[in-house]
Enzyme design. Structure first.
Site, PDB file in Angstrom:
ATOM      1  CE  LYS A  83      -3.745   0.031   2.533  1.00 52.74           C
ATOM      2  NZ  LYS A  83      -4.594  -0.088   3.748  1.00 52.74           N
TER       3      LYS A  83
HETATM    4  C1  E4P Z   1      -7.760   0.003   4.525  1.00 51.71           C
HETATM    5  O1  E4P Z   1      -6.942  -0.748   5.055  1.00 51.71           O
HETATM    6  C2  E4P Z   1      -7.954   1.366   5.006  1.00 51.71           C
HETATM    7  O2  E4P Z   1      -6.748   1.881   5.459  1.00 51.71           O
HETATM    8  C3  E4P Z   1      -8.989   1.379   6.071  1.00 51.71           C
HETATM    9  O3  E4P Z   1     -10.187   0.818   5.569  1.00 51.71           O
HETATM   10  C4  E4P Z   1      -9.226   2.760   6.663  1.00 51.71           C
HETATM   11  O4  E4P Z   1     -10.262   2.637   7.559  1.00 51.71           O
HETATM   12  P1  E4P Z   1     -10.633   3.724   8.652  1.00 51.71           P
HETATM   13  O5  E4P Z   1     -11.124   4.936   7.950  1.00 51.71           O
HETATM   14  O6  E4P Z   1     -11.717   3.059   9.436  1.00 51.71           O
HETATM   15  O7  E4P Z   1      -9.407   3.987   9.469  1.00 51.71           O
END
Ligand code: E4P
Length: 219
Positions: A83
């Protein structure tokens, strides 16, 4: 349709995988910050459980840092998709990593133009943040829909991984408007599968079972 569990908790990941409907795992710094164990050590443990994909974020403020750390991650296991946050240096990193054959997820996407840039750079996935976009008084699902339309129109192979999902209906609508994948926390996975109305019907059914004369033993 691919559903992921967004977690760094090994027991929780195993429980999610046991349902049989989870394709892979996503992780992020917001949950990593809670870890008591070292990050890479935990990622290695998760990679032992998952045969498909584990999306893991690389740290870095420059393309060079992101590329170096992405390489470290991709050497851990072939299931890792790196990522990379979507900003100028991140896009440069995605471009280089994709030319090296390293799969990437462009993360923290809050505008359609960013998904377009990530696709042009060769990202494997783009991750629009539905809940966090909703918090800015814009529609996270509209964002997913717009990205999906652009990708379809131009036959873009990059997949949409809907992220920052806050309830079960957002999962349904993310797929409805064209996401190929969605990632959820464990409590939302439970809400995807279970519904209070169904649970009360099931309880009623179980009360009936107590009164039904039946021999389940196979002779
Ligand atoms: C995926 O891994 C994203 O980083 C994640 O869904 C972010 O979620 P949040 O907005 O609940 O922190």
């Amino acid at each position: 349709m691919k559903l992921y569990i967004d977690s760094l908790n090994v027991k929780e990941i195993q429980k999610a995988l046991d349902t049989g409907i989870i394709y892979g795992v996503t992780t992020n710094p917001f949950i990593a910050v809670e870890l008591e164990e070292e990050y890479i050590t935990r990622i290695k443990k998760i990679c032992e459980l998952v045969k498909t994909e584990v999306h893991v974020q690389a740290e870095g403020k420059t393309a060079d840092e992101l590329i170096k750390n992405a390489q470290t991650l991709s050497e851990i296991s072939p299931v890792i998709i790196v990522k990379i946050p979507t900003f100028m240096e991140g896009i440069k990193a995605i471009k280089t990593l994709s030319s090296m054959g390293i799969k990437t997820t462009a993360t923290a996407i809050t505008a359609p133009s960013q998904a377009l840039a990530a696709a042009l750079a060769g990202a494997t996935y783009v991750a629009p943040f539905i809940g966090r976009v909703n918090n800015t008084s814009h529609s996270g699902l509209k964002l997913v829909k717009t990205i999906s339309k652009i990708f379809k129109e131009h036959d873009v192979k990059t997949e949409i991984l809907a992220a920052s999902i806050k309830n079960a209906m957002q999962v349904v609508y993310a797929f409805k408007v064209g996401a190929q994948a969605a990632t959820v926390k464990f409590d939302i996975l439970r809400d995807v599968i279970e519904n209070p109305h169904s649970l009360s019907i099931i309880e009623e059914m179980n009360k009936c079972w107590e009164k039904i004369k039946v021999e389940w033993e196979r002779k």
